[in-house]
Design an enzyme around this catalytic site. Structure first.
Site, PDB file in Angstrom:
ATOM      1  N   HIS A   1       9.488  50.616  46.790  1.00 39.44           N
ATOM      2  CA  HIS A   1       9.836  51.356  48.007  1.00 39.44           C
ATOM      3  C   HIS A   1       8.879  52.508  48.320  1.00 39.44           C
ATOM      4  O   HIS A   1       8.895  53.012  49.450  1.00 39.44           O
ATOM      5  CB  HIS A   1      11.255  51.924  47.904  1.00 39.44           C
ATOM      6  CG  HIS A   1      12.334  50.899  47.857  1.00 39.44           C
ATOM      7  ND1 HIS A   1      12.451  49.897  48.792  1.00 39.44           N
ATOM      8  CD2 HIS A   1      13.345  50.702  46.974  1.00 39.44           C
ATOM      9  CE1 HIS A   1      13.493  49.138  48.498  1.00 39.44           C
ATOM     10  NE2 HIS A   1      14.049  49.603  47.389  1.00 39.44           N
TER      11      HIS A   1
ATOM     12  N   ASP B   1      14.020  41.370  44.094  1.00 36.05           N
ATOM     13  CA  ASP B   1      14.963  42.485  44.044  1.00 36.05           C
ATOM     14  C   ASP B   1      15.985  42.344  45.167  1.00 36.05           C
ATOM     15  O   ASP B   1      15.711  41.728  46.200  1.00 36.05           O
ATOM     16  CB  ASP B   1      14.158  43.776  44.223  1.00 36.05           C
ATOM     17  CG  ASP B   1      14.912  45.052  43.909  1.00 36.05           C
ATOM     18  OD1 ASP B   1      15.791  45.416  44.707  1.00 36.05           O
ATOM     19  OD2 ASP B   1      14.591  45.709  42.907  1.00 36.05           O
TER      20      ASP B   1
ATOM     21  N   HIS C   1      16.859  44.571  47.170  1.00 44.67           N
ATOM     22  CA  HIS C   1      16.397  45.365  48.306  1.00 44.67           C
ATOM     23  C   HIS C   1      15.045  44.849  48.805  1.00 44.67           C
ATOM     24  O   HIS C   1      14.211  44.396  48.011  1.00 44.67           O
ATOM     25  CB  HIS C   1      16.245  46.833  47.909  1.00 44.67           C
ATOM     26  CG  HIS C   1      17.507  47.456  47.388  1.00 44.67           C
ATOM     27  ND1 HIS C   1      17.823  47.473  46.042  1.00 44.67           N
ATOM     28  CD2 HIS C   1      18.530  48.067  48.038  1.00 44.67           C
ATOM     29  CE1 HIS C   1      18.989  48.085  45.879  1.00 44.67           C
ATOM     30  NE2 HIS C   1      19.443  48.450  47.076  1.00 44.67           N
TER      31      HIS C   1
ATOM     32  N   ASP D   1      19.074  43.849  40.365  1.00 40.08           N
ATOM     33  CA  ASP D   1      20.235  44.378  41.076  1.00 40.08           C
ATOM     34  C   ASP D   1      20.879  43.349  42.001  1.00 40.08           C
ATOM     35  O   ASP D   1      21.790  43.677  42.769  1.00 40.08           O
ATOM     36  CB  ASP D   1      19.878  45.650  41.847  1.00 40.08           C
ATOM     37  CG  ASP D   1      18.519  45.604  42.516  1.00 40.08           C
ATOM     38  OD1 ASP D   1      17.892  44.519  42.534  1.00 40.08           O
ATOM     39  OD2 ASP D   1      18.064  46.646  43.015  1.00 40.08           O
TER      40      ASP D   1
END
Length: 396
Positions: free
Chosen positions: A132, A168, A170, A257
Site C-alpha cells: 500500500h 492479499d 486488499h 488476510d
C-alpha cells in the site's frame, strides 16, 4: 550450484512494530520463523539478514521529501506528519520506524538480485509485501514499498517483463500506482471488492494508463468468497494473463488476510486454499520464467491461527519441500505459542478435515455461471483485459 531458495530473516525484523494494540503484530513474523525452524524447513545457511536500505535505494520509488519525513518521525514520533500518512491510526509513528522499514526494502531487493543473478531459484521475504505504500506517503500499515523497490531494481538491471501477482485480501494499490503506465510490469491483484474493504480501489475497469493500458489486472471479489471459488478466480483470470505476458521474473504477494478468521476482512478462505494458491504460483514460475520467483508476505492479522502456517507453507513450497496439510504442528512450537500468548496453537498445518484436500476447483472450461457473483467478477476482468493479451474472453 544454484540454491533452491533463500529466506529473509533476522529477529530485528520484529522492530517493525506499530504498538501493542495495532493489528500488524510483529509476533506473526517470529511465530512464522519458529514454525519454519521447528519443521526443519529453514537452516542458518538459508537465511539472509540484509542491511538497512540506503536513501538512494529508497528514492528509486519514493519521494526524497517523504523519506526525510519518515526519518524525522522515526527519530521523534511526535513529529509525524499526517499529510504524509504518518502518525495516523493505520500508520502510527514509532522509534526506529525508518530503519525497520528500510531493512524490509533491502531484503526484498536482495532476493530480487539473487534470483536475477541466478544465485537462487526462489526467494522468500515473508517480512515484506508492503503493497500500500505510495510514492509520497504511507498507507495501510505500509511505510516503504519493498515490492516496488524490488521491481524497480530488476528493471534497472535490464529485465524487460516482470509479472506481479497479489493475492492479499486488499487491492495492491501502491504497486499498481507506481507502474500503472509501464508495459514492462504486469500488476495483477485479486482482492475483496473496494465496496466493502480498504482501499476502495482495484476495479476490473482499472487496466492501466498510457503505454501501460492492459497491464493492470484487477479482480474485485464479493464478501464471503470461499476456497474453490477463489482458486477458480485466480486460475481463470490472473494465471492466463501472466502466461500470455511471458515474464522473465514472477513477483508474488501472499497476504493471508483472505482467511475466514482474519479480523479485518470478509473472505472465508482456509489455510489449505492459501497453500494451494502458493503451489499454483510456484508452478507458474517454473512454467513461464524458468523458476525465477520472488515470494513476499503482506497482510494477515490472525496472528497465531493463520499467519505462521500460511507463510510456513509458502516457504516450504519455495524450498521444494511442500508440507502436507494433515501434518501436525510441532509440539515445541505449540508450547512456544502458549508461553508467549497464553492461548493454544493450531495442531495441524491445515484447516479442512482430513481427506477434504486437495480442494476441487471447477475449471473455467466447464462454463461461465452468470448467477455466481464470483464468476461475474471474473468475467468483468476477462472482458476488460483479455483482448489486450490476445486471449479469448469466453474460452481458455
Amino acid at each position: 550450484m544454484v540454491a533452491q531458495a533463500r529466506v529473509i530473516w533476522d529477529p530485528s525484523f520484529t522492530a517493525y512494530n506499530f504498538g501493542p494494540t495495532h493489528p500488524m503484530a510483529p509476533l506473526r513474523l517470529d511465530l512464522t520463523e519458529r514454525l519454519c525452524e521447528d519443521l526443519g524447513i529453514c537452516t542458518a545457511g538459508d537465511l539472509i539478514n540484509p542491511p538497512i536500505a540506503s536513501d538512494e535505494l529508497l528514492a528509486t520509488v519514493h519521494d526524497p521529501a517523504y523519506i526525510a519525513k519518515v526519518k524525522e518521525a522515526s527519530a521523534d514520533p511526535s513529529a509525524a506528519d499526517p499529510a504524509y500518512g504518518l502518525g495516523t491510526d493505520d500508520d502510527p509513528a514509532f522509534p526506529g520506524m525508518h530503519e525497520a522499514s528500510a531493512r524490509i526494502v533491502a531484503g526484498t531487493v536482495e532476493i530480487c538480485r539473487q534470483v536475477w543473478a541466478g544465485e537462487i531459484e526462489h526467494g522468500v521475504n515473508f517480512c515484506g509485501g508492503m503493497h500500500h505504500a505510495m510514492h509520497d506517503r504511507a498507507a495501510g500499515f505500509c511505510i516503504y514499498n519493498d515490492i516496488a523497490a524490488g521491481i524497480r531494481y530488476l528493471l534497472d538491471q535490464g529485465v524487460e517483463r516482470i509479472a506481479y501477482v497479489d493475492i492479499d485480501v486488499h487491492h495492491g494499490d501502491g504497486v499498481e500506482a507506481l507502474f500503472v503506465d509501464d508495459p514492462r510490469v504486469l500488476t495483477a491483484s485479486i482482492h475483496e471488492s473496494g465496496r466493502t474493504l480498504f482501499p476502495g480501489t482495484g476495479w476490473a475497469r482499472d487496466i492501466g494508463t498510457g503505454k501501460g493500458e492492459g497491464y493492470a489486472v484487477n479482480v474485485a471479489l464479493p464478501p464471503g468468497t470461499t476456497d474453490s471459488a477463489w482458486l477458480r478466480a485466480i486460475r481463470s483470470s490472473l494465471l492466463p494473463i501472466v502466461r500470455a505476458f511471458r515474464p522473465q521474473v514472477l513477483v508474488t504477494q501472499h497476504g493471508c488476510d483472505t482467511h475466514a478468521d482474519d479480523p479485518l476482512a470478509n473472505l472465508v478462505m482456509t489455510v489449505d486454499a492459501q497453500r494451494q494458491a502458493a503451489l499454483d504460483l510456484h508452478e507458474l514460475a517454473h512454467d513461464v520464467c524458468d523458476g525465477r520467483w520472488v515470494a513476499l508476505g503482506g497482510g494477515g492479522y490472525a496472528v497465531v491461527d493463520v499467519v505462521p502456517r500460511a507463510w510456513t507453507h509458502l516457504t516450504a513450497i519455495a524450498k521444494h519441500t511442500p508440507i502436507p496439510v494433515d501434518t501436525p504442528t510441532p509440539e515445541g512450537w505449540r508450547e512456544y505459542v502458549e508461553k508467549l500468548t497464553g492461548r493454544p496453537a493450531p495442531t495441524r498445518m491445515g484447516d479442512l478435515p482430513v481427506g477434504e484436500s486437495p480442494i476441487w476447483v471447477q475449471p473455467w472450461a466447464m462454463g461461465y455461471n452468470p448467477h455466481s457473483p464470483v464468476d461475474r467478477a471474473v468475467m468483468a476482468t476477462r472482458e476488460a483485459t483479455f483482448s489486450h493479451h490476445g486471449l479469448d474472453v469466453w474460452y481458455d
